[in-house]
Design a protein around this motif. Structure first.
Motif, PDB file in Angstrom:
ATOM      1  N   UNK A 240       0.803  -1.220   0.000  1.00  0.00           N
ATOM      2  CA  UNK A 240       0.000   0.000   0.000  1.00  0.00           C
ATOM      3  C   UNK A 240       0.835   1.267   0.000  1.00  0.00           C
ATOM      4  N   UNK A 241       2.118   1.181   0.355  1.00  0.00           N
ATOM      5  CA  UNK A 241       2.992   2.348   0.403  1.00  0.00           C
ATOM      6  C   UNK A 241       4.150   2.133  -0.566  1.00  0.00           C
ATOM      7  N   UNK A 242       4.394   3.095  -1.425  1.00  0.00           N
ATOM      8  CA  UNK A 242       5.456   2.979  -2.399  1.00  0.00           C
ATOM      9  C   UNK A 242       6.832   3.152  -1.792  1.00  0.00           C
ATOM     10  N   UNK A 243       7.880   2.746  -2.508  1.00  0.00           N
ATOM     11  CA  UNK A 243       9.245   2.910  -1.984  1.00  0.00           C
ATOM     12  C   UNK A 243       9.614   4.359  -1.716  1.00  0.00           C
ATOM     13  N   UNK A 244       8.989   5.302  -2.425  1.00  0.00           N
ATOM     14  CA  UNK A 244       9.273   6.707  -2.155  1.00  0.00           C
ATOM     15  C   UNK A 244       8.636   7.208  -0.884  1.00  0.00           C
ATOM     16  N   UNK A 245       7.606   6.516  -0.391  1.00  0.00           N
ATOM     17  CA  UNK A 245       6.920   6.925   0.831  1.00  0.00           C
ATOM     18  C   UNK A 245       7.318   6.097   2.038  1.00  0.00           C
ATOM     19  N   UNK A 246       7.876   4.907   1.798  1.00  0.00           N
ATOM     20  CA  UNK A 246       8.199   4.013   2.910  1.00  0.00           C
ATOM     21  C   UNK A 246       9.414   3.178   2.544  1.00  0.00           C
ATOM     22  N   UNK A 247      10.433   3.222   3.379  1.00  0.00           N
ATOM     23  CA  UNK A 247      11.558   2.301   3.225  1.00  0.00           C
ATOM     24  C   UNK A 247      11.529   1.306   4.370  1.00  0.00           C
ATOM     25  N   UNK A 248      12.012   0.107   4.098  1.00  0.00           N
ATOM     26  CA  UNK A 248      11.999  -0.971   5.083  1.00  0.00           C
ATOM     27  C   UNK A 248      13.426  -1.385   5.380  1.00  0.00           C
ATOM     28  N   UNK A 249      13.756  -1.466   6.664  1.00  0.00           N
ATOM     29  CA  UNK A 249      15.100  -1.845   7.121  1.00  0.00           C
ATOM     30  C   UNK A 249      14.961  -3.064   8.026  1.00  0.00           C
ATOM     31  N   UNK A 250      15.838  -4.036   7.850  1.00  0.00           N
ATOM     32  CA  UNK A 250      15.800  -5.265   8.644  1.00  0.00           C
ATOM     33  C   UNK A 250      17.086  -5.424   9.433  1.00  0.00           C
ATOM     34  N   UNK A 251      16.948  -5.748  10.715  1.00  0.00           N
ATOM     35  CA  UNK A 251      18.077  -6.164  11.543  1.00  0.00           C
ATOM     36  C   UNK A 251      17.745  -7.543  12.094  1.00  0.00           C
ATOM     37  N   UNK A 252      18.427  -8.563  11.596  1.00  0.00           N
ATOM     38  CA  UNK A 252      18.255  -9.938  12.049  1.00  0.00           C
ATOM     39  C   UNK A 252      19.633 -10.489  12.387  1.00  0.00           C
ATOM     40  N   UNK A 253      20.222  -9.940  13.447  1.00  0.00           N
ATOM     41  CA  UNK A 253      21.602 -10.267  13.822  1.00  0.00           C
ATOM     42  C   UNK A 253      21.680 -11.010  15.146  1.00  0.00           C
ATOM     43  N   UNK A 254      20.594 -11.650  15.549  1.00  0.00           N
ATOM     44  CA  UNK A 254      20.565 -12.367  16.819  1.00  0.00           C
ATOM     45  C   UNK A 254      21.461 -13.599  16.717  1.00  0.00           C
ATOM     46  N   UNK A 255      22.552 -13.594  17.466  1.00  0.00           N
ATOM     47  CA  UNK A 255      23.511 -14.700  17.391  1.00  0.00           C
ATOM     48  C   UNK A 255      22.999 -15.956  18.066  1.00  0.00           C
ATOM     49  N   UNK A 256      21.858 -15.891  18.760  1.00  0.00           N
ATOM     50  CA  UNK A 256      21.286 -17.092  19.349  1.00  0.00           C
ATOM     51  C   UNK A 256      20.708 -18.026  18.286  1.00  0.00           C
ATOM     52  N   UNK A 257      20.504 -17.491  17.076  1.00  0.00           N
ATOM     53  CA  UNK A 257      20.006 -18.297  15.960  1.00  0.00           C
ATOM     54  C   UNK A 257      21.064 -18.357  14.878  1.00  0.00           C
TER      55      UNK A 257
END
Length: 1008
Positions: free
Chosen positions: A449-466
């Motif tokens: 529903x939101x274009x890349x110009x209106x919304x950027x998505x950032x992911x942090x999946x650095x949990x060393x327990x997995x």
């Protein structure tokens, strides 16, 4: 060009269980045969380069023949010698099969569906299944035609039947928890009529039957030749979706709405490329008349087609004819329902323009538009549908996501939503399987529903327990979305982090943005938004603190955190307070979130939404909506090639998104920054046609900045530019680049260039501006060594200023495209003859005087042969600096000694000032500097080169390498460009292309 593909090796008709993701790097125009062997090597696990180096010569010769491996997209076999890489269907996100079509593609190849079944709610929502006739079973078992991962659904729960006459019925198959139709129980073992639009409730899931007829015009996409499909209409509104429309209620949990149905109109196939193919377990046989196409599996019997987006592109002015059937065909027909009903687009082309008249707000159909279910979200991506990227920053439902369906004692309730603008950040806790399904559902809604110009998505999946492999497997689907591409100068391939270093880089970029907007109140922020997904423990203590700060304060800068914490489900034996404590231990930033979504119940399908510090009994309880990993990947691949329309607002909403600085390249090719890597006459004619809309501006590009090309525009208000820098800083090369940029954006009949080299010794030694003399707009080129020629030049320039002043006084404009161009000619040709021989034809062309070594003219050394006449040239140039703006004459001067020219009119009248340092710290980097704008701000940049000899496109060998998602958050590898010593320079290539573009077209034989 660089695109990403999924490759299935399908020998003997047996497809691999999972495709190999690869990155294809190739020049534009590369044919499939060139990369076919690389695709085979990547699917087999062999490095492309190693495989190529060891193969015999006879195998290399085979590529030039017709014995290449068969490559399919869906059921279509691609011609290896005609199919261009980067054009549909070989676009970013496509999935190809080698040797033979995959079994799933064969199952998707037939059509004739009479209705479709949408799974609109539940822990395994989002499925869209085509009904062809006969009996279709729904249940938890793999033997069911529509399998649902819902613990409250029986193995074979109910059946939907489509009779030969088109009538629909539903039968409860003696299920444990029963079946309900629009809130009324279906007697066990009984068959009852099923009307179109009715909702069938089974366990915690809900399905809706849709029928449709007729055709509609699809939303258009236009391929760019580099693997992307640009929407042909503006799709992201930059302003409110209606004047004076209020924002949602202040509570982050929106009130429920009445249930209803989506009246889906007749669909048709949309243009463009890409692929709707999904990845998942191997299909298994099933009864005739049904094929599952929901991202889980597809059964070959029953004639369902899930078509690929491989039709020819079309824009809004020329709709493509409907073609194809199956899930994607339905998607495209539904996608254009509202577009067909809307009478016209308004000037902004926003969501308001695309909304068709319909039921009032809160009505049944309106519920699906404002709170779309996940099946509608999938169809929006596959279409592409009118809901795609319709929500800008000021949309009344921006950042509002549907969590699930509210619990009611008398049956299913209404959708429950969370507004992230009010909640700030959302912490989600529960068992991994359900938690991941919920997170995928929320992110799919946001990115659809939101274009890349209106919304950027950032992911942090650095949990060393997995394990890292588990983390990348869970989140690889997110990497296909255009929303995770770095568009604001971040130094990475994708906005993801799978280790501590990447996590530190992503958080530092966001914290810097938070600091830059510290003076902006949350209520005043109107710019684009960022959703930061944090899965588990983000990393070391500094990263944890940074994420916690972003969760608590980020909403003021448009940053919203989704924090996932793996915990046991909340039950009477493990109450909600224990879940919150366990979530804080698993992911410390969870404690700083403004709203919690806690999974509870014996099977973790219920979600309670609460605010920290409040009684849990006050929260809203809903049955969660989740989607499978295969569904999410299919959805993301459908969006992968799409880009917002040219000219569509980037979601600024009146407030610019603070940009994150990135490292400048050590070298920069000007043609790349101009978008003319292939400098062809057609490309130049297109640029010249675009510049005709703004005849009062002379755009020029200096080079690469931290967020893309750095450019300026000379106007009557800001007419002149001064360039300073010490020896070796790259002044002359940048001046050449400026001349090339001016000529590339303005045709020769509207522009004239005068070239002046102030240092005769440097000019005669091979330097200076002599290379620019081949550009079509170039007129006189003065080398300041001959006093006679210097005086003639000064007289000619002064006469031209006088002539223009007289014409302007007579009412002739200096703006816009002229019918004839009047230039300052070489002193070897009488100026008066040239001027009087040309008929008067307003308006005048723009005249730009480029001067290298201006300080040598202002303060010539003793013994300089041009010293006697330097003063006359300087006086003429100073006249340009004082009076040239109103006469359409601009001055661009370069000086190696700023103090020598500080008191000149040129320095005082320069609206733009370029200061070259030629250094990056202690390292010499010619072309490094900054541009000072008229408002006093400065932009760092690396100057573009035009004198380099770049290898021809044919010398760049295409490569196919496996995609390593774990390293996608690292800075991109910058390829060292090796120049050919005997090839033409970029400046010569550009001049040749301009000459051919400016040449009149040859008359056709019929006109002779």
């Amino acid at each position: 060009m660089q695109i990403r593909l999924g490759v299935l090796a399908s020998r003997g008709g047996q497809a691999a269980a999972r495709a190999t993701d690869v990155v294809v790097t190739a020049p534009s125009g590369t044919v499939l045969a060139t990369i076919a062997e690389g695709l085979v090597a990547a699917a087999a696990g062999a490095p492309d380069g190693a495989e190529r180096s060891e193969r015999p010569e006879r195998d290399r010769d085979r590529d030039r023949g017709h014995e290449t491996v068969p490559v399919y997209v869906g059921e279509r076999r691609l011609d290896p010698h005609r199919q261009i890489v980067g054009l549909p269907p070989l676009v970013d996100g496509a999935e190809v099969s080698l040797y033979a079509p995959s079994p799933a593609a064969h199952a998707e190849a037939s059509g004739g569906a009479r209705a479709r079944l949408h799974v609109v709610a539940g822990p395994d929502a989002g499925g869209v299944h085509l009904l062809h006739g006969g009996r279709v079973t729904l249940g938890r078992s793999a033997e069911a035609d529509v399998p649902l991962d819902d613990p409250d659904v029986s193995r074979l729960h109910c059946a939907v039947t489509v009779t030969d006459s088109g009538q629909l019925t539903v039968t409860d198959l003696e299920s444990t928890n029963g079946t309900a139709l629009d809130g009324s129980d279906v007697p066990s073992g009984r068959t009852v009529p099923l009307r179109a639009g009715a909702t069938v409730r089974l366990g915690e899931s809900a399905a809706r039957v849709q029928t449709s007829d007729g055709d509609a015009v699809p939303l258009g996409t236009v391929p760019d030749g580099d693997g992307r499909l640009r929407l042909a209409q503006p799709a992201v509104p930059g302003a409110d979706d209606g004047p004076g429309e209020p924002a949602p209620a202040p509570s982050p949990v929106a009130g429920p709405e009445p249930p209803g149905t989506l009246s889906a109109p007749p669909p048709s196939r949309a243009p463009g490329g890409g692929t709707a193919a999904r990845r998942g377990p191997d299909p298994t046989p099933g009864p005739p008349g049904m094929s599952v196409a929901d991202g889980h599996r597809t059964k070959p019997e029953g004639g369902t087609e899930v078509a690929d987006r491989d039709a020819a592109p079309s824009g809004p002015s020329r709709p493509s004819a409907p073609s194809g059937r199956g899930l994607t065909g339905w998607a495209r027909k539904w996608a254009t329902w509202r577009a067909e009903a809307a009478p016209s687009l308004d000037a902004r082309g926003g969501a308001a323009a695309r909304r068709a008249p319909g039921p009032p707000e809160g009505g049944p159909a309106a519920r699906d538009v404002t709170r779309p279910d996940l099946a509608t979200v999938l169809l929006t991506a596959l279409g592409p549908g009118p809901l795609l990227w319709e929500r800008g920053p000021q949309h009344p439902h921006a950042l509002t996501v549907r969590i699930g369906i509210a619990h009611r004692s008398h049956g299913p309730g209404e959708p429950v939503t969370v507004d992230l603008r009010t909640a700030g950040s959302l912490g989600m806790a529960g068992p991994r399987t359900r938690l991941a399904a919920l997170a995928r559902a929320l992110l799919a809604q946001l990115t659809a529903l939101h274009g890349p110009g209106a919304l950027e998505t950032v992911l942090i999946a650095a949990d060393r327990a997995r394990a890292e492999t588990d983390r990348t497997r869970d989140w690889a689907w997110l990497g296909w979305l255009p929303h995770v591409r770095p568009a604001h100068g971040q130094d990475c391939r994708l906005l993801v982090a799978y280790d501590g270093d990447q996590a530190a880089a992503r958080t530092s970029e966001l914290v810097r943005r938070l600091d830059e907007t510290a003076s902006v109140s949350p209520a005043a922020y109107r710019g684009p938004r960022t959703v930061l997904v944090v899965d588990g423990d983000p990393g070391p203590a500094p990263v944890r603190d940074a994420v916690a700060r972003l969760a608590a304060e980020g909403a003021a800068a448009g940053i919203h955190v989704l924090c996932l914490a793996e915990t046991p489900s909340a039950t009477p034996a493990s109450p909600l307070d224990d879940t919150v404590r366990a979530a804080g231990e698993a992911s410390p930033p969870f404690r700083s979130c403004g709203t919690f979504a806690l999974l509870s119940g014996a099977v973790a399908t219920a979600v309670r939404i609460v605010r920290p510090g409040r009684r849990h009994a006050d929260g809203t309880v809903a049955t969660m909506d989740g989607v499978s990993a295969a569904w999410a990947e299919r959805f993301a691949r459908a969006l992968a090639p799409l880009r917002e329309a040219d000219g569509s607002p980037a979601g600024s909403g009146g407030t610019d998104l603070p940009r994150v600085p990135a490292a400048l390249p050590r070298t920069c090719r000007l043609l790349d920054e101009l978008g003319l890597a292939r400098a062809t006459p057609a490309a130049l004619l297109s640029r010249w046609a675009a510049s005709a809309a703004q005849p009062t501006r002379l755009p020029l590009t200096l080079g690469a900045g931290p967020r893309g090309p750095v450019a300026a525009a000379l106007t009557t208000t800001h007419p002149h530019l001064l360039l300073t820098g010490p020896a070796g800083s790259g002044k002359t090369e940048l001046l050449r680049a400026v001349a090339a940029s001016l000529a590339a954006d303005t045709p020769a009949d509207r522009l004239a260039l005068l070239l002046v080299d102030g240092d005769a010794d440097r000019a005669t030694a091979g330097g200076g501006l002599s290379g620019c003399a081949d550009l079509p707009p170039a007129g006189d080129h003065l080398v300041a060594g001959d006093p006679v020629r210097m005086r003639e030049f000064a007289q000619s320039l002064s006469a031209e200023l006088k002539r223009r002043a007289e014409l302007v006084a007579d009412g002739r404009s200096s703006d816009g495209p002229p019918a004839d161009a009047t230039r300052v000619v070489s002193p070897r040709r009488p100026l008066g003859t040239a001027a009087t021989a040309r008929p008067a034809a307003p308006p005048l062309p723009r005249l730009v005087v480029l001067v290298d070594d201006f300080d040598t003219l202002v303060d010539p050394a003793l013994g300089n042969p041009g010293r006697p006449s330097a003063g006359s040239v300087v006086r003429a140039l100073e006249a340009v600096a004082r009076d040239g703006a109103r006469l359409g004459v601009h001055l661009i001067a370069a000086s190696g000694r700023p103090d020598a020219v500080a008191d000149t009119a040129t320095a005082r009248g320069a609206a733009f000032e370029v200061r070259l340092t030629g250094r990056d710290g202690d390292d010499p980097v010619p072309g490094r500097g900054s541009l000072r704008l008229p408002d006093g701000t400065s932009l760092p940049f690396q100057g573009g080169r035009v004198s380099g000899r770049i290898p021809r496109t044919a010398t760049l060998r295409p490569t196919v390498v496996p995609l390593d998602w774990a390293r996608a958050g690292d800075p991109p590898t910058r390829r060292t460009v090796r120049e050919l010593g005997n090839g033409p320079t970029d400046l010569a290539l550009l001049a040749s292309a301009m000459t051919r573009a400016a040449r009149p077209a040859a008359p056709s034989p019929s006109s002779v």
